[in-house]
Design a protein around this motif. Structure first.
Motif, PDB file in Angstrom:
ATOM      1  N   LEU A   1      38.990  38.500  36.069  1.00  0.00           N
ATOM      2  CA  LEU A   1      40.435  38.634  35.932  1.00  0.00           C
ATOM      3  C   LEU A   1      40.798  39.964  35.268  1.00  0.00           C
ATOM      4  CD1 LEU A   1      43.148  37.233  36.357  1.00  0.00           C
ATOM      5  CD2 LEU A   1      42.842  36.118  34.135  1.00  0.00           C
ATOM      6  N   ALA A   2      40.044  40.336  34.262  1.00  0.00           N
ATOM      7  CA  ALA A   2      40.291  41.618  33.590  1.00  0.00           C
ATOM      8  C   ALA A   2      40.091  42.782  34.555  1.00  0.00           C
ATOM      9  CB  ALA A   2      39.367  41.755  32.386  1.00  0.00           C
ATOM     10  N   GLU A   3      39.066  42.703  35.405  1.00  0.00           N
ATOM     11  CA  GLU A   3      38.817  43.752  36.393  1.00  0.00           C
ATOM     12  C   GLU A   3      39.977  43.864  37.378  1.00  0.00           C
ATOM     13  OE1 GLU A   3      35.171  43.280  38.484  1.00  0.00           O
ATOM     14  OE2 GLU A   3      33.895  43.602  36.734  1.00  0.00           O
TER      15      GLU A   3
ATOM     16  N   LEU B   1      46.189  33.981  41.188  1.00  0.00           N
ATOM     17  CA  LEU B   1      44.943  34.732  41.005  1.00  0.00           C
ATOM     18  C   LEU B   1      43.780  33.779  40.742  1.00  0.00           C
ATOM     19  CD1 LEU B   1      46.116  37.743  38.826  1.00  0.00           C
ATOM     20  CD2 LEU B   1      45.196  37.876  41.139  1.00  0.00           C
ATOM     21  N   LEU B   2      43.987  32.829  39.852  1.00  0.00           N
ATOM     22  CA  LEU B   2      42.902  31.935  39.454  1.00  0.00           C
ATOM     23  C   LEU B   2      42.452  31.016  40.581  1.00  0.00           C
ATOM     24  CD1 LEU B   2      44.087  31.119  35.836  1.00  0.00           C
ATOM     25  CD2 LEU B   2      42.122  32.518  36.508  1.00  0.00           C
TER      26      LEU B   2
ATOM     27  N   LEU C   1      39.479  39.036  45.246  1.00  0.00           N
ATOM     28  CA  LEU C   1      38.484  39.639  44.358  1.00  0.00           C
ATOM     29  C   LEU C   1      38.027  38.676  43.264  1.00  0.00           C
ATOM     30  CD1 LEU C   1      39.936  43.239  43.933  1.00  0.00           C
ATOM     31  CD2 LEU C   1      37.845  42.599  45.153  1.00  0.00           C
ATOM     32  N   LEU C   2      38.898  37.746  42.863  1.00  0.00           N
ATOM     33  CA  LEU C   2      38.519  36.760  41.841  1.00  0.00           C
ATOM     34  C   LEU C   2      37.358  35.890  42.300  1.00  0.00           C
ATOM     35  CD1 LEU C   2      39.556  35.748  38.958  1.00  0.00           C
ATOM     36  CD2 LEU C   2      40.856  37.581  40.013  1.00  0.00           C
TER      37      LEU C   2
ATOM     38  N   TYR D   1      38.211  29.434  42.344  1.00  0.00           N
ATOM     39  CA  TYR D   1      38.132  27.974  42.422  1.00  0.00           C
ATOM     40  C   TYR D   1      36.694  27.464  42.357  1.00  0.00           C
ATOM     41  CZ  TYR D   1      38.912  23.242  44.242  1.00  0.00           C
ATOM     42  OH  TYR D   1      38.943  21.878  44.391  1.00  0.00           O
ATOM     43  N   TYR D   2      35.759  28.210  42.955  1.00  0.00           N
ATOM     44  CA  TYR D   2      34.370  27.731  43.020  1.00  0.00           C
ATOM     45  C   TYR D   2      33.519  28.216  41.847  1.00  0.00           C
ATOM     46  CZ  TYR D   2      35.467  26.256  47.762  1.00  0.00           C
ATOM     47  OH  TYR D   2      36.031  25.648  48.856  1.00  0.00           O
ATOM     48  N   GLU D   3      34.127  28.924  40.894  1.00  0.00           N
ATOM     49  CA  GLU D   3      33.379  29.432  39.746  1.00  0.00           C
ATOM     50  C   GLU D   3      33.642  28.557  38.523  1.00  0.00           C
ATOM     51  OE1 GLU D   3      30.917  30.693  37.662  1.00  0.00           O
ATOM     52  OE2 GLU D   3      31.041  32.195  39.280  1.00  0.00           O
TER      53      GLU D   3
END
Length: 237
Positions: free
Chosen positions: A114-116, A97-98, A149-150, A102-104
């Motif tokens: 992540l919570a969303e 997921l993470l 979505l992340l 990568y670009y954030e």
């Protein structure tokens, strides 16, 4: 928001796309229907610069992007859910997921996103520390969508989300796609063979055959078209 303008591509000397024009507006869901080998995945690869047009252009938010490297296209706000999800099977669900973020650099934004995603996909939360390679087919689809979505994209490209899934799981995945469309206001370009499911969640669509667009129109227009009915909506399609 996203536009292919008279795009043609080749693999070696073999023509793959021929004069393809497609557009997707802000917050709009559009499908691209076609049989295996029609060139649907090539359209997505061209958008993210994995394939370069021999003629035509790709534009995103008024900027030409087919001359950019793939990572710059992704960084600009386009996320893709590949046909086979493209997961890292030996990494955990969490780490997969993470990778989408990568670009954030802002950790607070990553935590909120992540919570969303875990609210949309509670099953991923249950399997958060498991290896991605141990997930079922439906769970892998969810992880692929969640990872995209992340990235907090403006446009999501989805390649055959129903492929290889049992009917019950196809329904589940498409319920999620409908929810994402309603809640996130994303622009979505959905590549599918399952016309019945795709046309239930989009406003417009295109039909690709042998590398060329042969039909386009609203959902209602495509559902009423004889070619679509016989080739994609009939019981034997």
């Amino acid at each position: 928001m996203l536009e292919l303008r008279n795009v043609s591509t080749v693999y070696g000397t073999i023509p793959m796309l021929m004069d393809v024009t497609i557009n997707v507006g802000k917050g709009e869901a559009v499908c691209l229907l076609g049989a295996n080998g029609a060139g649907k995945t090539t359209v997505l690869k061209t958008i993210i610069s994995m394939v370069s047009p021999v003629s035509g252009e790709v534009h995103f938010n008024g900027r030409r992007i087919d001359t950019l490297p793939s990572h710059k296209v992704i960084e600009s706000g386009i996320a893709i859910v590949p046909e086979r999800e493209g997961l890292f099977p030996r990494m955990t669900v969490a780490d997969n997921l993470l990778m989408g973020a990568y670009y954030e650099a802002d950790k607070k934004k990553i935590k909120a996103r992540l919570a969303e995603v875990l609210a949309i996909f509670p099953r991923l939360g249950e399997r958060y520390h498991r290896k991605a390679g141990t997930l079922s087919g439906g769970e892998r689809k969810m992880l692929g969508i969640g990872r995209a979505l992340l990235a907090d994209p403006q446009v999501m490209l989805m390649d055959e989300p129903s492929l290889g899934l049992a009917p019950a799981l196809v329904n589940e995945v498409y319920e999620v796609i409908g929810r994402i469309k309603r809640e996130k206001n994303l622009a979505i370009l959905l590549v599918e063979q399952n016309a019945q499911k795709a046309l239930a969640v989009v406003e417009r669509g295109y039909v690709l055959q042998k590398g060329g667009i042969i039909l386009k129109g609203s959902t209602a227009e495509l559902q009423a078209d004889k070619i679509v009915q016989e080739s994609y909506l009939s019981a034997g399609a």
